[in-house]
Design a protein around this motif. Structure first.
Motif, PDB file in Angstrom:
ATOM      1  N   VAL A  40      -7.362   2.836   3.939  1.00 60.20           N
ATOM      2  CA  VAL A  40      -8.197   2.680   2.752  1.00 60.20           C
ATOM      3  C   VAL A  40      -8.583   1.213   2.600  1.00 60.20           C
ATOM      4  O   VAL A  40      -7.737   0.321   2.723  1.00 60.20           O
ATOM      5  CB  VAL A  40      -7.450   3.146   1.477  1.00 60.20           C
ATOM      6  N   PHE A  41      -9.848   0.965   2.296  1.00 59.70           N
ATOM      7  CA  PHE A  41     -10.321  -0.389   2.021  1.00 59.70           C
ATOM      8  C   PHE A  41      -9.919  -0.763   0.601  1.00 59.70           C
ATOM      9  O   PHE A  41     -10.095   0.010  -0.335  1.00 59.70           O
ATOM     10  CB  PHE A  41     -11.848  -0.447   2.165  1.00 59.70           C
TER      11      PHE A  41
ATOM     12  N   GLY B 263     -12.049  -8.221   0.670  1.00 56.39           N
ATOM     13  CA  GLY B 263     -11.284  -7.007   0.889  1.00 56.39           C
ATOM     14  C   GLY B 263     -10.842  -6.848   2.333  1.00 56.39           C
ATOM     15  O   GLY B 263     -11.171  -7.660   3.195  1.00 56.39           O
ATOM     16  N   GLN B 264     -10.079  -5.803   2.585  1.00 57.09           N
ATOM     17  CA  GLN B 264      -9.574  -5.504   3.917  1.00 57.09           C
ATOM     18  C   GLN B 264      -9.012  -4.092   3.931  1.00 57.09           C
ATOM     19  O   GLN B 264      -8.852  -3.468   2.882  1.00 57.09           O
ATOM     20  CB  GLN B 264      -8.505  -6.510   4.327  1.00 57.09           C
ATOM     21  N   GLU B 265      -8.706  -3.609   5.118  1.00 55.80           N
ATOM     22  CA  GLU B 265      -8.139  -2.280   5.254  1.00 55.80           C
ATOM     23  C   GLU B 265      -6.628  -2.323   5.070  1.00 55.80           C
ATOM     24  O   GLU B 265      -5.947  -3.200   5.607  1.00 55.80           O
ATOM     25  CB  GLU B 265      -8.467  -1.703   6.633  1.00 55.80           C
ATOM     26  N   PHE B 266      -6.124  -1.366   4.316  1.00 56.52           N
ATOM     27  CA  PHE B 266      -4.696  -1.168   4.133  1.00 56.52           C
ATOM     28  C   PHE B 266      -4.342   0.187   4.718  1.00 56.52           C
ATOM     29  O   PHE B 266      -5.181   1.091   4.768  1.00 56.52           O
ATOM     30  CB  PHE B 266      -4.329  -1.212   2.644  1.00 56.52           C
ATOM     31  N   VAL B 267      -3.108   0.320   5.156  1.00 57.15           N
ATOM     32  CA  VAL B 267      -2.636   1.580   5.718  1.00 57.15           C
ATOM     33  C   VAL B 267      -1.429   2.019   4.898  1.00 57.15           C
ATOM     34  O   VAL B 267      -0.527   1.214   4.634  1.00 57.15           O
ATOM     35  CB  VAL B 267      -2.263   1.428   7.213  1.00 57.15           C
TER      36      VAL B 267
ATOM     37  N   GLY C 119      -7.124   6.345  -4.228  1.00 52.80           N
ATOM     38  CA  GLY C 119      -7.663   5.863  -5.487  1.00 52.80           C
ATOM     39  C   GLY C 119      -6.982   4.597  -5.966  1.00 52.80           C
ATOM     40  O   GLY C 119      -7.624   3.693  -6.516  1.00 52.80           O
ATOM     41  N   ILE C 120      -5.682   4.497  -5.743  1.00 56.66           N
ATOM     42  CA  ILE C 120      -4.940   3.306  -6.151  1.00 56.66           C
ATOM     43  C   ILE C 120      -5.245   2.143  -5.218  1.00 56.66           C
ATOM     44  O   ILE C 120      -5.527   1.029  -5.658  1.00 56.66           O
ATOM     45  CB  ILE C 120      -3.429   3.610  -6.217  1.00 56.66           C
ATOM     46  N   VAL C 121      -5.218   2.382  -3.916  1.00 56.66           N
ATOM     47  CA  VAL C 121      -5.492   1.304  -2.962  1.00 56.66           C
ATOM     48  C   VAL C 121      -6.930   0.810  -3.108  1.00 56.66           C
ATOM     49  O   VAL C 121      -7.195  -0.388  -3.057  1.00 56.66           O
ATOM     50  CB  VAL C 121      -5.219   1.758  -1.508  1.00 56.66           C
ATOM     51  N   GLY C 122      -7.856   1.712  -3.311  1.00 56.08           N
ATOM     52  CA  GLY C 122      -9.256   1.340  -3.451  1.00 56.08           C
ATOM     53  C   GLY C 122      -9.646   0.925  -4.856  1.00 56.08           C
ATOM     54  O   GLY C 122     -10.776   0.534  -5.100  1.00 56.08           O
TER      55      GLY C 122
ATOM     56  N   LYS D  44      -0.340  -4.077   5.602  1.00 58.50           N
ATOM     57  CA  LYS D  44      -1.458  -5.014   5.473  1.00 58.50           C
ATOM     58  C   LYS D  44      -1.646  -5.664   6.846  1.00 58.50           C
ATOM     59  O   LYS D  44      -1.223  -6.795   7.089  1.00 58.50           O
ATOM     60  CB  LYS D  44      -1.137  -6.050   4.391  1.00 58.50           C
ATOM     61  N   PRO D  45      -2.288  -4.942   7.771  1.00 57.64           N
ATOM     62  CA  PRO D  45      -2.346  -5.398   9.167  1.00 57.64           C
ATOM     63  C   PRO D  45      -3.180  -6.651   9.404  1.00 57.64           C
ATOM     64  O   PRO D  45      -3.022  -7.291  10.437  1.00 57.64           O
ATOM     65  CB  PRO D  45      -2.926  -4.200   9.918  1.00 57.64           C
ATOM     66  N   THR D  46      -4.034  -7.005   8.448  1.00 59.61           N
ATOM     67  CA  THR D  46      -4.826  -8.232   8.615  1.00 59.61           C
ATOM     68  C   THR D  46      -4.462  -9.254   7.540  1.00 59.61           C
ATOM     69  O   THR D  46      -5.321  -9.999   7.054  1.00 59.61           O
ATOM     70  CB  THR D  46      -6.343  -7.932   8.608  1.00 59.61           C
ATOM     71  N   ALA D  47      -3.195  -9.291   7.183  1.00 57.29           N
ATOM     72  CA  ALA D  47      -2.718 -10.264   6.196  1.00 57.29           C
ATOM     73  C   ALA D  47      -3.054 -11.686   6.671  1.00 57.29           C
ATOM     74  O   ALA D  47      -3.063 -11.957   7.873  1.00 57.29           O
ATOM     75  CB  ALA D  47      -1.211 -10.129   6.007  1.00 57.29           C
ATOM     76  N   PRO D  48      -3.327 -12.589   5.717  1.00 58.34           N
ATOM     77  CA  PRO D  48      -3.721 -13.954   6.092  1.00 58.34           C
ATOM     78  C   PRO D  48      -2.533 -14.806   6.535  1.00 58.34           C
ATOM     79  O   PRO D  48      -2.043 -15.661   5.806  1.00 58.34           O
ATOM     80  CB  PRO D  48      -4.366 -14.485   4.811  1.00 58.34           C
ATOM     81  N   ILE D  49      -2.069 -14.525   7.734  1.00 57.49           N
ATOM     82  CA  ILE D  49      -0.957 -15.264   8.339  1.00 57.49           C
ATOM     83  C   ILE D  49      -1.506 -15.943   9.589  1.00 57.49           C
ATOM     84  O   ILE D  49      -2.058 -15.265  10.456  1.00 57.49           O
ATOM     85  CB  ILE D  49       0.204 -14.319   8.714  1.00 57.49           C
ATOM     86  N   PRO D  50      -1.384 -17.252   9.697  1.00 58.45           N
ATOM     87  CA  PRO D  50      -1.986 -17.963  10.838  1.00 58.45           C
ATOM     88  C   PRO D  50      -1.159 -17.891  12.125  1.00 58.45           C
ATOM     89  O   PRO D  50      -1.079 -18.853  12.880  1.00 58.45           O
ATOM     90  CB  PRO D  50      -2.093 -19.397  10.317  1.00 58.45           C
ATOM     91  N   LEU D  51      -0.556 -16.747  12.364  1.00 60.95           N
ATOM     92  CA  LEU D  51       0.239 -16.507  13.570  1.00 60.95           C
ATOM     93  C   LEU D  51      -0.106 -15.120  14.088  1.00 60.95           C
ATOM     94  O   LEU D  51      -0.632 -14.280  13.355  1.00 60.95           O
ATOM     95  CB  LEU D  51       1.735 -16.591  13.258  1.00 60.95           C
ATOM     96  N   THR D  52       0.241 -14.841  15.320  1.00 60.88           N
ATOM     97  CA  THR D  52       0.022 -13.521  15.887  1.00 60.88           C
ATOM     98  C   THR D  52       1.124 -12.591  15.398  1.00 60.88           C
ATOM     99  O   THR D  52       2.309 -12.917  15.510  1.00 60.88           O
ATOM    100  CB  THR D  52       0.024 -13.590  17.425  1.00 60.88           C
TER     101      THR D  52
END
Length: 122
Positions: free
Chosen positions: A15-16, A29-33, A66-69, A102-110
């Motif tokens: 869900v976005f 925004g970003q995709e959450f699982v 509905g909650i995530v979006g 949160k697979p694309t969390a803003p973490i500056p590492l792999t």
């Protein structure tokens, strides 16, 4: 209500949403699982083959989506908690476990994934 071993699991709901501490996360925004496991006695559903005797997983997915979006939160802990609270409104459940990834969390590492899991039970 005693803890039962029967459960319904929804895994990988994508869900976005606009959750995060940073302004750009709310703006862009970003995709959450989301993964949800709900514990309830499925004896009556198994015997009757009636949808009304179980947790409708389509409705479960819609509730979580509905909650995530919906309204942005700073923390995915809050998102997971809101989902868990809403799912537990169904009195038939003895417990629920909600994981928000949160697979694309803003973490500056792999990294492969960041996730929070909330569990509620009666």
């Amino acid at each position: 209500m005693p803890q039962v071993g029967d459960r319904i699991t929804l895994t990988g709901l994508r869900v976005f949403g606009r959750h995060g501490v940073f302004d750009h996360e709310k703006r862009d925004g970003q995709e959450f699982v989301v993964d949800i496991t709900a514990w309830l006695d499925l004896t009556r559903a198994a015997a009757s083959d009636e949808l009304t005797e179980t947790l409708h997983y389509g409705e479960l997915a819609q509730l979580a989506a509905g909650i995530v979006g919906g309204e942005p939160c700073d923390l995915i802990e809050a998102v997971a908690g809101r989902i868990a609270d809403e799912v537990m409104a169904d009195e038939r459940l003895s417990a629920v476990e909600v994981t928000v990834h949160k697979p694309t969390a803003p973490i500056p590492l792999t990294f492969a994934d960041v996730a929070v899991t909330v569990r509620k039970q009666r």
